[in-house]
Design an enzyme around this catalytic site. Structure first.
Site, PDB file in Angstrom:
ATOM      1  N   GLU A 271      19.237 -27.230  60.464  1.00  0.00           N
ATOM      2  CA  GLU A 271      19.665 -28.020  59.291  1.00  0.00           C
ATOM      3  C   GLU A 271      20.957 -27.444  58.716  1.00  0.00           C
ATOM      4  O   GLU A 271      21.826 -28.160  58.249  1.00  0.00           O
ATOM      5  CB  GLU A 271      18.590 -27.993  58.199  1.00  0.00           C
ATOM      6  CG  GLU A 271      17.272 -28.620  58.589  1.00  0.00           C
ATOM      7  CD  GLU A 271      16.298 -28.610  57.432  1.00  0.00           C
ATOM      8  OE1 GLU A 271      15.516 -27.648  57.321  1.00  0.00           O
ATOM      9  OE2 GLU A 271      16.336 -29.530  56.607  1.00  0.00           O
TER      10      GLU A 271
ATOM     11  N   TRP B  14      10.779 -24.419  53.656  1.00  0.00           N
ATOM     12  CA  TRP B  14      11.809 -23.472  54.055  1.00  0.00           C
ATOM     13  C   TRP B  14      12.675 -24.166  55.097  1.00  0.00           C
ATOM     14  O   TRP B  14      12.309 -25.234  55.616  1.00  0.00           O
ATOM     15  CB  TRP B  14      11.213 -22.168  54.586  1.00  0.00           C
ATOM     16  CG  TRP B  14      10.250 -22.356  55.714  1.00  0.00           C
ATOM     17  CD1 TRP B  14      10.541 -22.486  57.035  1.00  0.00           C
ATOM     18  CD2 TRP B  14       8.812 -22.456  55.601  1.00  0.00           C
ATOM     19  NE1 TRP B  14       9.380 -22.664  57.755  1.00  0.00           N
ATOM     20  CE2 TRP B  14       8.317 -22.648  56.910  1.00  0.00           C
ATOM     21  CE3 TRP B  14       7.925 -22.404  54.536  1.00  0.00           C
ATOM     22  CZ2 TRP B  14       6.947 -22.792  57.162  1.00  0.00           C
ATOM     23  CZ3 TRP B  14       6.568 -22.538  54.791  1.00  0.00           C
ATOM     24  CH2 TRP B  14       6.100 -22.725  56.092  1.00  0.00           C
TER      25      TRP B  14
ATOM     26  N   CYS C 274       9.587 -35.396  58.423  1.00  0.00           N
ATOM     27  CA  CYS C 274       9.481 -33.936  58.308  1.00  0.00           C
ATOM     28  C   CYS C 274       8.779 -33.338  59.520  1.00  0.00           C
ATOM     29  O   CYS C 274       7.648 -33.703  59.842  1.00  0.00           O
ATOM     30  CB  CYS C 274       8.712 -33.582  57.028  1.00  0.00           C
ATOM     31  SG  CYS C 274       8.442 -31.803  56.852  1.00  0.00           S
TER      32      CYS C 274
ATOM     33  N   ARG D 156       5.282 -30.370  58.972  1.00  0.00           N
ATOM     34  CA  ARG D 156       4.094 -30.797  58.235  1.00  0.00           C
ATOM     35  C   ARG D 156       2.811 -30.047  58.551  1.00  0.00           C
ATOM     36  O   ARG D 156       1.793 -30.277  57.909  1.00  0.00           O
ATOM     37  CB  ARG D 156       3.875 -32.300  58.460  1.00  0.00           C
ATOM     38  CG  ARG D 156       4.823 -33.141  57.656  1.00  0.00           C
ATOM     39  CD  ARG D 156       4.599 -34.599  57.939  1.00  0.00           C
ATOM     40  NE  ARG D 156       5.364 -35.082  59.083  1.00  0.00           N
ATOM     41  CZ  ARG D 156       5.154 -36.236  59.685  1.00  0.00           C
ATOM     42  NH1 ARG D 156       4.167 -37.005  59.293  1.00  0.00           N
ATOM     43  NH2 ARG D 156       5.923 -36.618  60.697  1.00  0.00           N
TER      44      ARG D 156
HETATM   45  N1  ARG Z   1      18.380 -31.067  55.562  1.00  0.00           N
HETATM   46  C1  ARG Z   1      18.442 -30.724  54.186  1.00  0.00           C
HETATM   47  C2  ARG Z   1      19.491 -29.625  53.979  1.00  0.00           C
HETATM   48  O1  ARG Z   1      20.028 -29.137  54.919  1.00  0.00           O
HETATM   49  C3  ARG Z   1      17.111 -30.239  53.647  1.00  0.00           C
HETATM   50  C4  ARG Z   1      15.955 -31.168  53.865  1.00  0.00           C
HETATM   51  C5  ARG Z   1      14.602 -30.502  53.685  1.00  0.00           C
HETATM   52  N2  ARG Z   1      14.420 -29.437  54.648  1.00  0.00           N
HETATM   53  C6  ARG Z   1      13.374 -28.603  54.687  1.00  0.00           C
HETATM   54  N3  ARG Z   1      13.383 -27.674  55.609  1.00  0.00           N
HETATM   55  N4  ARG Z   1      12.380 -28.700  53.858  1.00  0.00           N
HETATM   56  O2  ARG Z   1      19.769 -29.207  52.891  1.00  0.00           O
END
Ligand code: ARG
Length: 460
Positions: free
Chosen positions: A260, A255, A80, A83
């Site tokens: 991602e 968030w 992560c 953090r």
């Molecule tokens: N990578 C994952 C997604 O796109 C989520 C993982 C957790 N990500 C976060 N920003 N807490 O759904």
């Protein structure tokens, strides 16, 4: 590479039946007392916990220990990048909640608390349900995140929605779910399995799922694609382990970082695979890799994601800022005498890697507890679910002398809770959709179907 839980090295296997390790409990309690202003030493507490483990095989955390343990599990999450905020995690103590209907209610409350659309607030929350106790099976949630989109495979083989969840979607359909097969962003219900094996499916109420429509700050046509994504990434299938006690159901959210969504979920070839379509709409030359049309489309898609979340007041970070913050976190943790374990291959963003500071260094690798673990069976459930036990094969009605053996009882499948999400109109009204449907009458036109067809005509 040999650190458990890193890349191809599996985490230490978990045995739900073995008692809590008293030494791991003691180690955690030492950590808790050394970092928290508890006013007393750990010795007394450790002695009591050892007695409790000897008598019952486990022990109960105090609320303060639970909160600290969950936050440190985040601090230790080597994959992560976010953090820096580990101290701000809101911890919901739901250790008494075990009935599937109540579990579902609390998961909905989690979503509403963590993502408050009207107030433009997203905050990190974890909901900790009953711990594992030797010999006592707990409720299971199959979904890997609280919010995910279905992948509907149509008769012609095309997929509408998120291809990653095709098998999961099919399994839920075997359990009686229908969903909206033409909606590329069809929110999956939560599948909750009671300790007796009974599976119930629960539709999330629409107001609990904050979604953001994706538009582009300059390209007006972008909105016509009808793209959207949910605002709250809430991982639901990782086991939280604190001082030897395991919490198999402890969904948590932060968030999003824009990449991602924009550089993986919507862009990956085996996910929504949108780069060919976006490049086409941008008028880029896709006949050769050397025009870098994928890279250019990727940037515009990621701009669109960040811009749209900003417009909607949904907290999201960009990879440059988050990279800076992570390095600040590493520095401040090191000042406190704590090295920060990190998995380079997860920390470095999936686009423009070398423009971020996190790319230009390595990190210590360590499997530190408290921590979150993704167990193989939880991963499998999150991808495929569990099919209903097949009905017994038809038997010859004439008794041939042998004593009939008792038939296995099919697993009961309770009635579905009626869906409360109304059909969403955005795909049907998208101008791109309308013209495509008109060109090829008589065929089912899912949104991703159109996308695939376009993609293949571009030779991608
Ligand atoms: N990578 C994952 C997604 O796109 C989520 C993982 C957790 N990500 C976060 N920003 N807490 O759904």
């Amino acid at each position: 590479m040999s650190v458990p839980g890193y890349r191809d090295t599996p985490a230490r296997p978990w045995d739900a039946h073995s008692p809590v390790d008293p030494d791991e409990a003691a180690e955690f309690l030492e950590l808790f007392h050394s970092e928290q202003e508890t006013g007393g030493g750990a010795r007394e507490r450790i002695a009591r916990v050892r007695d409790e483990i000897a008598a019952t095989g486990t022990y109960a955390h105090t609320y303060a220990e639970l909160v600290f343990g969950a936050r440190v599990a985040w601090r230790n999450a080597s994959r992560c990048i976010g953090r820096l905020y580990w101290r701000s995690l809101v911890v919901r103590d739901l250790r008494k909640v075990t009935a599937p209907a109540e579990v579902f209610d609390e998961l909905v409350r989690h979503l509403r608390l963590a993502g408050q659309r009207e107030r433009h607030v997203i905050r990190p929350v974890i909901s900790i349900f009953a711990p594992n106790a030797p010999g006592r099976p707990t409720v299971r949630l199959w979904n890997d995140q609280l919010v995910r989109y279905a992948g509907h495979r149509h008769a012609d083989g095309t997929v509408v929605g998120d291809p990653r969840y095709v098998q999961f979607t099919e399994t839920l359909q075997q359990h009686g779910w229908r969903g909206k097969p033409d909606d590329p962003f069809d929110v999956l219900p939560l599948a909750i399995e009671a300790p007796d094996g009974t599976v119930s499916l629960h539709e999330l109420p629409e107001d609990a799922v904050w979604e953001v429509s994706i538009e582009h700050p300059e390209q007006r046509w972008f909105a016509e694609l009808g793209l959207r994504w949910y605002a709250l990434p809430a991982i639901a299938n990782m086991r939280l382990t604190i001082g030897g006690v395991d919490y198999p159901l402890a969904p948590f959210n932060g968030w999003y970082m824009g990449t991602e969504i924009g550089a993986r979920n919507l862009a990956d070839h085996d996910r929504y695979n949108l780069l060919p379509l976006i490049a086409h709409r941008l008028g880029l030359d896709t006949s050769t890799e050397r025009t870098l049309w994928k890279d250019r489309a990727l940037v515009e898609l990621n701009r669109a994601v960040l811009w749209s979340f900003d417009q909607a007041g949904a907290r999201i970070s960009d990879h440059h800022t988050e990279s800076e913050r992570f390095l600040a976190h590493v520095a401040s943790e090191e000042r406190s005498g704590r090295p920060v374990p990190a998995d380079w291959s997860w920390i470095v963003p999936p686009m423009s890697a070398s423009t971020t500071g996190v790319f230009h260094r390595y990190y210590p690798e360590a499997d530190q507890r408290p921590g979150f673990y993704l167990d193989p069976d939880a991963r499998e459930l999150g991808r495929r679910g569990r099919s209903p036990v097949p009905a017994p094969a038809a038997r010859c009605p004439v008794a041939h002398g042998e004593r009939p053996s008792p038939l296995p009882r099919p697993r009961p499948v309770p009635a579905l809770i009626p869906p409360v999400r109304p059909a969403t109109p955005d795909v049907a009204v998208a101008p791109v959709a309308a013209s495509d449907v008109a060109q090829v009458p008589g065929q089912r036109r899912g949104w991703l179907t159109r996308l695939r067809r376009r993609s293949s005509s571009m030779g991608v």
